[in-house]
Design an enzyme around this catalytic site. Structure first.
Site, PDB file in Angstrom:
ATOM      1  N   ASP A  85       0.777  -1.324   0.022  1.00 34.90           N
ATOM      2  CA  ASP A  85       0.017   0.164  -0.016  1.00 34.90           C
ATOM      3  C   ASP A  85       0.988   1.353   0.029  1.00 34.90           C
ATOM      4  O   ASP A  85       1.799   1.529   0.957  1.00 34.90           O
ATOM      5  CB  ASP A  85      -0.880  -0.169   1.364  1.00 34.90           C
ATOM      6  CG  ASP A  85      -2.055   0.710   1.269  1.00 34.90           C
ATOM      7  OD1 ASP A  85      -2.555   1.191   0.104  1.00 34.90           O
ATOM      8  OD2 ASP A  85      -2.616   0.937   2.096  1.00 34.90           O
ATOM      9  N   GLU A 180     -14.299   0.841  -0.426  1.00 37.21           N
ATOM     10  CA  GLU A 180     -14.471   1.145   0.814  1.00 37.21           C
ATOM     11  C   GLU A 180     -15.527   2.228   1.132  1.00 37.21           C
ATOM     12  O   GLU A 180     -15.576   3.060   0.785  1.00 37.21           O
ATOM     13  CB  GLU A 180     -12.924   1.801   1.581  1.00 37.21           C
ATOM     14  CG  GLU A 180     -13.236   1.704   2.886  1.00 37.21           C
ATOM     15  CD  GLU A 180     -11.817   2.016   3.826  1.00 37.21           C
ATOM     16  OE1 GLU A 180     -10.888   1.797   2.864  1.00 37.21           O
ATOM     17  OE2 GLU A 180     -12.069   2.238   5.067  1.00 37.21           O
TER      18      GLU A 180
HETATM   19  O1  KIV Z   1      -4.607  -0.076   4.432  1.00 38.30           O
HETATM   20  C1  KIV Z   1      -5.477  -0.816   4.386  1.00 38.30           C
HETATM   21  O2  KIV Z   1      -5.317  -1.667   5.416  1.00 38.30           O
HETATM   22  C2  KIV Z   1      -6.677  -0.563   3.462  1.00 38.30           C
HETATM   23  C3  KIV Z   1      -7.672  -1.799   3.363  1.00 38.30           C
HETATM   24  C4  KIV Z   1      -8.521  -1.395   4.782  1.00 38.30           C
HETATM   25  C5  KIV Z   1      -8.403  -1.760   2.294  1.00 38.30           C
HETATM   26  O3  KIV Z   1      -6.308   0.159   2.593  1.00 38.30           O
END
Ligand code: KIV
Length: 262
Positions: A85, A180
């Site tokens: 991410d 989300e």
């Molecule tokens: O950072 C995260 O865990 C996320 C998920 C909730 C989709 O973006």
């Protein structure tokens, strides 16, 4: 070993209507556990800023922290696709910085893809990353990095805008999109409109897959949980009980017993 999941596998799962299971992971042991349990996509979410680091939002998470955690998860994943991410400010400033930082997840951390937040506003980033051979998962709706702009962690209900964002990220080359915190009917409409898989979190069951935050679903999180979380374990309670028993046994000189001594 079962065949590894790739971005192509996920497209195929959407076509065959096989629900995709995604879960966050932040370290080697839980990556191993989730992989063994059959999770398809391990998302090293910047949610670690809240559930691992104890922050009030995800905004303080750095690239170095994400690379570190993603590397530990990638070591534990044998089958699941590992998605790193992109943290706040790692892709917002310029397209070239965005591509460079996305590439670090693949080059230094062993991820197979990256995720970033935003719809139409980030299509230039998504296009540049995919042109560089970096698979991108988009994330629209309640995007936690924009918590201050959204006025809090609120459900997003602008159906027209959400659909435009979803179509924009698909056209830019995203292989999947996280939905989300949006009403289930809007998520259903978006899922039907796209050829790429939608992965819901607080978006109802009509998405092509689901993702949850590991600590929330295993009962490790202390405090408020959003309505969409279902708890599949009580690890915090189990851990407190186990550690309290250890404390008592050390104080009472029950542990270590003779069987634990040399
Ligand atoms: O950072 C995260 O865990 C996320 C998920 C909730 C989709 O973006």
């Amino acid at each position: 070993m079962p065949q590894a999941v790739t971005v192509k596998t996920l497209m195929e799962m959407k076509r065959k209507k096989t629900p995709i299971v995604s879960l966050t992971a932040y370290d080697f042991p839980f990556a191993r556990i989730a992989d063994e349990a059959g999770v398809d996509v391990l998302l090293v979410g910047d949610s670690l800023g809240m559930v691992v680091q104890g922050g009030a939002s995800t905004l303080g998470v750095t690239m170095e922290e994400m690379i570190y955690h993603t590397r530990t998860v990638a070591k534990g994943a044998q089958r699941a696709l590992v998605v790193g991410d992109m943290p706040f400010l790692s892709y917002q400033v310029s397209v070239s910085e965005a591509v460079y930082n996305a590439g670090r997840f693949l080059k230094e951390a062993g991820a197979a893809a990256v995720k970033l937040e935003g719809g139409a506003a980030v299509v230039d980033r998504i296009r540049a990353m995919t042109d560089a051979g970096i698979p991108v998962q988009a994330h629209i709706g309640l995007t936690p990095q924009s918590v201050h702009q959204l006025g809090g962690f609120r459900v997003q209900r602008d159906a027209e805008r959400l659909l435009l964002d979803a179509e924009a990220v698909e056209s830019a080359g995203a292989f999947s999109v996280v939905l989300e915190g949006i009403p289930k009917d809007i998520a259903k409409e978006i899922t039907a409109a796209l050829t790429i898989p939608t992965i819901g979190i607080g978006a109802g069951r009509e998405c092509d897959g689901q993702v949850l935050v590991l600590h929330d679903m295993l009962g490790l999180t202390d405090g408020h949980l959003p309505k969409f979380v279902k708890q599949y374990g009580a690890l915090r309670k189990n851990a407190v009980e186990g550690i309290a028993t250890y404390v008592k046994e050390v104080r009472e000189k029950i542990f270590p017993g003779d069987e634990h001594a040399y």
